[in-house]
Every structure is written in C-alpha cells, then in structure tokens.
Design a protein around this motif. Structure first.
Motif, PDB file in Angstrom:
ATOM      1  N   LEU A  81     -39.843 -14.018 -14.032  1.00 27.33           N
ATOM      2  CA  LEU A  81     -39.711 -15.313 -13.370  1.00 27.33           C
ATOM      3  C   LEU A  81     -38.533 -16.099 -13.934  1.00 27.33           C
ATOM      4  N   ALA A  82     -38.384 -16.082 -15.247  1.00 25.97           N
ATOM      5  CA  ALA A  82     -37.249 -16.770 -15.858  1.00 25.97           C
ATOM      6  C   ALA A  82     -35.927 -16.125 -15.442  1.00 25.97           C
ATOM      7  N   GLY A  83     -35.884 -14.792 -15.376  1.00 24.99           N
ATOM      8  CA  GLY A  83     -34.665 -14.124 -14.930  1.00 24.99           C
ATOM      9  C   GLY A  83     -34.322 -14.439 -13.496  1.00 24.99           C
ATOM     10  N   LEU A  84     -35.347 -14.541 -12.635  1.00 23.24           N
ATOM     11  CA  LEU A  84     -35.105 -14.885 -11.241  1.00 23.24           C
ATOM     12  C   LEU A  84     -34.526 -16.288 -11.103  1.00 23.24           C
ATOM     13  N   VAL A  85     -35.047 -17.233 -11.885  1.00 26.94           N
ATOM     14  CA  VAL A  85     -34.550 -18.609 -11.821  1.00 26.94           C
ATOM     15  C   VAL A  85     -33.163 -18.716 -12.435  1.00 26.94           C
ATOM     16  N   ALA A  86     -32.959 -18.064 -13.585  1.00 31.40           N
ATOM     17  CA  ALA A  86     -31.667 -18.175 -14.270  1.00 31.40           C
ATOM     18  C   ALA A  86     -30.535 -17.526 -13.486  1.00 31.40           C
ATOM     19  N   SER A  87     -30.827 -16.448 -12.765  1.00 33.58           N
ATOM     20  CA  SER A  87     -29.790 -15.749 -12.008  1.00 33.58           C
ATOM     21  C   SER A  87     -29.674 -16.245 -10.569  1.00 33.58           C
ATOM     22  N   SER A  88     -30.358 -17.324 -10.223  1.00 36.89           N
ATOM     23  CA  SER A  88     -30.334 -17.820  -8.847  1.00 36.89           C
ATOM     24  C   SER A  88     -28.926 -18.153  -8.349  1.00 36.89           C
ATOM     25  N   PRO A  89     -28.007 -18.707  -9.169  1.00 34.78           N
ATOM     26  CA  PRO A  89     -26.648 -18.921  -8.637  1.00 34.78           C
ATOM     27  C   PRO A  89     -25.974 -17.639  -8.177  1.00 34.78           C
ATOM     28  N   VAL A  90     -26.237 -16.525  -8.869  1.00 35.38           N
ATOM     29  CA  VAL A  90     -25.575 -15.267  -8.507  1.00 35.38           C
ATOM     30  C   VAL A  90     -26.137 -14.715  -7.204  1.00 35.38           C
ATOM     31  N   TRP A  91     -27.483 -14.566  -7.108  1.00 39.30           N
ATOM     32  CA  TRP A  91     -28.016 -13.945  -5.894  1.00 39.30           C
ATOM     33  C   TRP A  91     -27.958 -14.887  -4.696  1.00 39.30           C
ATOM     34  N   LEU A  92     -27.949 -16.202  -4.930  1.00 40.25           N
ATOM     35  CA  LEU A  92     -27.724 -17.108  -3.806  1.00 40.25           C
ATOM     36  C   LEU A  92     -26.293 -17.000  -3.283  1.00 40.25           C
ATOM     37  N   TYR A  93     -25.348 -16.824  -4.212  1.00 38.08           N
ATOM     38  CA  TYR A  93     -23.964 -16.631  -3.773  1.00 38.08           C
ATOM     39  C   TYR A  93     -23.807 -15.331  -2.991  1.00 38.08           C
ATOM     40  N   GLN A  94     -24.464 -14.260  -3.437  1.00 39.98           N
ATOM     41  CA  GLN A  94     -24.387 -12.990  -2.719  1.00 39.98           C
ATOM     42  C   GLN A  94     -24.980 -13.122  -1.318  1.00 39.98           C
ATOM     43  N   LEU A  95     -26.062 -13.847  -1.201  1.00 34.54           N
ATOM     44  CA  LEU A  95     -26.645 -14.092   0.123  1.00 34.54           C
ATOM     45  C   LEU A  95     -25.702 -14.897   0.997  1.00 34.54           C
ATOM     46  N   TRP A  96     -25.091 -15.919   0.407  1.00 34.14           N
ATOM     47  CA  TRP A  96     -24.154 -16.756   1.153  1.00 34.14           C
ATOM     48  C   TRP A  96     -22.917 -15.960   1.568  1.00 34.14           C
ATOM     49  N   PHE A  98     -22.690 -12.892   2.241  1.00 36.25           N
ATOM     50  CA  PHE A  98     -23.002 -11.950   3.308  1.00 36.25           C
ATOM     51  C   PHE A  98     -23.155 -12.659   4.650  1.00 36.25           C
ATOM     52  N   VAL A  99     -23.670 -13.888   4.648  1.00 30.79           N
ATOM     53  CA  VAL A  99     -23.944 -14.601   5.892  1.00 30.79           C
ATOM     54  C   VAL A  99     -22.754 -15.429   6.352  1.00 30.79           C
ATOM     55  N   ALA A 100     -21.941 -15.949   5.422  1.00 33.24           N
ATOM     56  CA  ALA A 100     -20.893 -16.921   5.744  1.00 33.24           C
ATOM     57  C   ALA A 100     -19.890 -16.445   6.786  1.00 33.24           C
ATOM     58  N   PRO A 101     -19.435 -15.187   6.797  1.00 35.67           N
ATOM     59  CA  PRO A 101     -18.448 -14.793   7.820  1.00 35.67           C
ATOM     60  C   PRO A 101     -18.925 -14.971   9.251  1.00 35.67           C
ATOM     61  N   GLY A 102     -20.210 -15.027   9.489  1.00 38.70           N
ATOM     62  CA  GLY A 102     -20.722 -15.204  10.845  1.00 38.70           C
ATOM     63  C   GLY A 102     -20.984 -16.639  11.235  1.00 38.70           C
ATOM     64  N   LEU A 103     -20.636 -17.600  10.366  1.00 39.13           N
ATOM     65  CA  LEU A 103     -20.893 -19.014  10.641  1.00 39.13           C
ATOM     66  C   LEU A 103     -19.626 -19.717  11.103  1.00 39.13           C
ATOM     67  N   HIS A 104     -19.809 -20.738  11.939  1.00 45.10           N
ATOM     68  CA  HIS A 104     -18.695 -21.580  12.336  1.00 45.10           C
ATOM     69  C   HIS A 104     -18.367 -22.571  11.209  1.00 45.10           C
ATOM     70  N   LYS A 105     -17.244 -23.263  11.383  1.00 47.17           N
ATOM     71  CA  LYS A 105     -16.803 -24.194  10.345  1.00 47.17           C
ATOM     72  C   LYS A 105     -17.808 -25.321  10.148  1.00 47.17           C
ATOM     73  N   SER A 106     -18.336 -25.873  11.248  1.00 43.02           N
ATOM     74  CA  SER A 106     -19.314 -26.960  11.132  1.00 43.02           C
ATOM     75  C   SER A 106     -20.606 -26.469  10.496  1.00 43.02           C
ATOM     76  N   GLU A 107     -21.013 -25.229  10.807  1.00 48.16           N
ATOM     77  CA  GLU A 107     -22.227 -24.681  10.211  1.00 48.16           C
ATOM     78  C   GLU A 107     -22.057 -24.468   8.716  1.00 48.16           C
ATOM     79  N   LYS A 108     -20.878 -24.066   8.283  1.00 45.25           N
ATOM     80  CA  LYS A 108     -20.620 -23.916   6.851  1.00 45.25           C
ATOM     81  C   LYS A 108     -20.701 -25.265   6.144  1.00 45.25           C
ATOM     82  N   LYS A 109     -20.191 -26.319   6.809  1.00 50.47           N
ATOM     83  CA  LYS A 109     -20.244 -27.655   6.209  1.00 50.47           C
ATOM     84  C   LYS A 109     -21.687 -28.092   5.999  1.00 50.47           C
ATOM     85  N   TYR A 110     -22.540 -27.872   7.002  1.00 52.70           N
ATOM     86  CA  TYR A 110     -23.951 -28.220   6.859  1.00 52.70           C
ATOM     87  C   TYR A 110     -24.613 -27.399   5.759  1.00 52.70           C
ATOM     88  N   THR A 111     -24.224 -26.146   5.619  1.00 53.47           N
ATOM     89  CA  THR A 111     -24.816 -25.288   4.599  1.00 53.47           C
ATOM     90  C   THR A 111     -24.451 -25.771   3.206  1.00 53.47           C
TER      91      THR A 111
END
Length: 303
Positions: A81-96, A98-111
């Motif tokens: 649990l501590a590893g999941l919380v501590a590494s959240s910036p890394v895996w959240l960035y990896q998720l972002w 992967f998804v970001a190329p399919g978003l419009h500019k306004s959608e990225k701003k909201y994100t």
C-alpha cells in the motif's frame, strides 16, 4: 498507430508502472515498523504486558496477531500500500502519457486542472480521516464493560484504517466531479442547486453506511465537509453558467430547443456587376467578343 502498436505501448507503460511500484515497495519495506505504528496510532493501545484477563474495559485496546502468517501478510499489505501511494506520480504519468495523444487541447486543459485539484482534495480527506479515527475508536471502545477487554487483530485494524482513509479521500472528490460535469455542459448550476435537499440526505446516509466505525461522529465528520464542498461546487457552477451565458446567448438552450430568430426583412440594396465566366449560350452562339463577359448580379441568360 495500428492496434498492435497501441497494445505494445500499453504493455511498456504498464511494465514501467509496475516497476515503479515494486521499487517503492522495496524502499517502504525498510520503514515497515514506522508504517505499522502510524496506521495503528488512532487506537489507544494498552501498555506492554497487559493480558486479556486484566479487564481493561473501555480504556485501551490489546492489539495482537491471531495466526502465524499474520505478521508476514500484514507487513506485505502495508508495504504494498505504501509503495502504491509513493509511486503514484509515476504510474499516473504513465496512464496520462498513454491517454493524452487522443485528447483535444481543451480536454487536456481540463485534465490538468482535475489532477491539480484532485490530489489536495484526496489528501484533505485522508487527513480528516486520521483526525476523526482516534475519537471514533474511543467512542466505540467506551461501550466495553469493565469486566471485559478489547482484543483487536492488527489485520482488522489495518483494514479499518485503510478503509477510512479511502472512503474519506474518495468522498472529498465528489464536488470536483460535479464541477467537471458543469464545465463539460452536462449539468447546470441551477439544476445542481435544486438537488440540495436530496444531496444532504444522501450524503448523511452515505456517511452512515460507508464509514467503517458506524458511529454518529464519523458520519457527521464525513458528511459535513462534503456538504460544504457541494455548495462551493454549486456556487462555482452558477458563476460559470453566467459567464458562459454572457459569451454565448444560446448556451442555456437545450439540445432540441431552437434559438430565437429575427424574421425582420432587411433591404438588399443595389446589385453590383459580378464578372461571370463564359456559359453555354456564348459557346453555342459563338459569342467570343466578350460582350456578355459581365452579367448584372452574376446571372446569365440561362438563369
């Protein structure tokens, strides 16, 4: 990209996220004792050497393991649990990523705004849970008669603490979700304001059901901040609707509602000569001297 390339990229990003979680968990393993003390801090523990036969009543709790594997499983659970919380910036960035190329500019701003506000709100909910847990535990164990003792498994205590933190943290994200729905035009601030009675009732019911402590204090501690954040979200949405109405008069119309049209006829004015290309009459009669090269209003003989 082709589907195979998307799947290959997803595999690579999942591998990076899992590697970050494993590395953070290994580092957290060196601080497992401190993490155990932190998660069990809301409970008033009995002094060392206290036994069940001492009849501690509602003054303190005896924490113990009930099986031989409990120390190992509890440590692994806390470390992961501590590893999941501590590494959240890394895996959240990896998720972002992967998804970001399919978003419009306004959608990225909201994100960006969503991520910037969601993390402090979750942290505020987790902090509120840690503030209320000691009081909730004392209220619960105070019912214990003096002839008995409170014997609590450490696994149950860790589950209780984790659930409280997750419930409070996720519940504090509700106003942000309402704001995002308003920014995307799904719901208006006026409609949200009309929900306030049902929202207050549902929030207290959710607080009574979702909090593991099941005491009135925990329910109020969870429902109170959510209601305040809800009215803040309603105020923001109403102001945003007014701003949108000033820039777009038709913003408040429903999808199947026609805007107001002005049917007043306007004067056309004099027609200006418009150069016209050669048409079929010139080609048929052999008129090549350019006598009809200009037509009034752009009309030819056929028209």
């Amino acid at each position: 990209m082709p589907l195979a390339d998307h799947l290959r990229e997803l595999r690579n990003r999942l591998a990076k996220a899992m590697l970050a979680i494993v590395v953070a968990s290994v580092v957290a393993a060196f601080f497992s004792q401190q993490l155990m003390d932190l998660l069990s801090s809301p409970v008033p523990k009995c002094p060392p050497g206290t036994s069940v036969s001492d009849n501690t009543g509602g003054r303190c709790v005896i924490i113990a393991y009930q099986t031989m594997l409990s120390p190992f499983t509890s440590t692994v659970k806390v470390v992961m649990l501590a590893g999941l919380v501590a590494s959240s910036p890394v895996w959240l960035y990896q998720l972002w990523a992967f998804v970001a190329p399919g978003l419009h500019k306004s959608e990225k701003k909201y994100t960006y705004w969503f991520a910037a506000i969601a993390v402090p709100l979750f942290a505020a909910g987790a902090y509120t849970a840690f503030l209320i847990m000691p009081v909730s535990v004392r209220v619960l164990i105070s019912i214990t008669p003096d002839v008995a003792s409170n014997f609590l498994s450490l696994d149950d205590l860790l589950d209780f603490t984790t659930r409280m933190v997750l419930v409070f943290g996720l519940a504090f994200e509700l106003p942000l979700l309402l704001i995002m729905l308003n920014l995307t035009g799904v719901v208006t601030g006026k409609r949200m304001a009309g929900w306030w009675r049902a929202m207050v009732m549902c929030t207290f019911v959710f607080g009574a059901v979702a909090t593991p402590s099941t005491d009135p204090l925990g329910m109020i501690a969870l429902a109170g901040p959510i209601i305040i954040l809800y009215f803040i979200a309603v105020g923001f949405s109403i102001l945003n609707d007014k701003r949108r109405a000033r820039s777009d008069p038709d913003a408040q119309l429903a999808d199947d509602e026609a805007s107001v049209l002005d049917h007043t006829p306007e004067p056309i004015g004099a027609l200006d000569p418009v150069p016209a290309a050669r048409a079929l009459p010139e080609q048929a009669t052999g008129d090549t001297d350019g006598a009809r090269a200009h037509r009034t209003g752009g009309y030819d003989d056929i028209t």
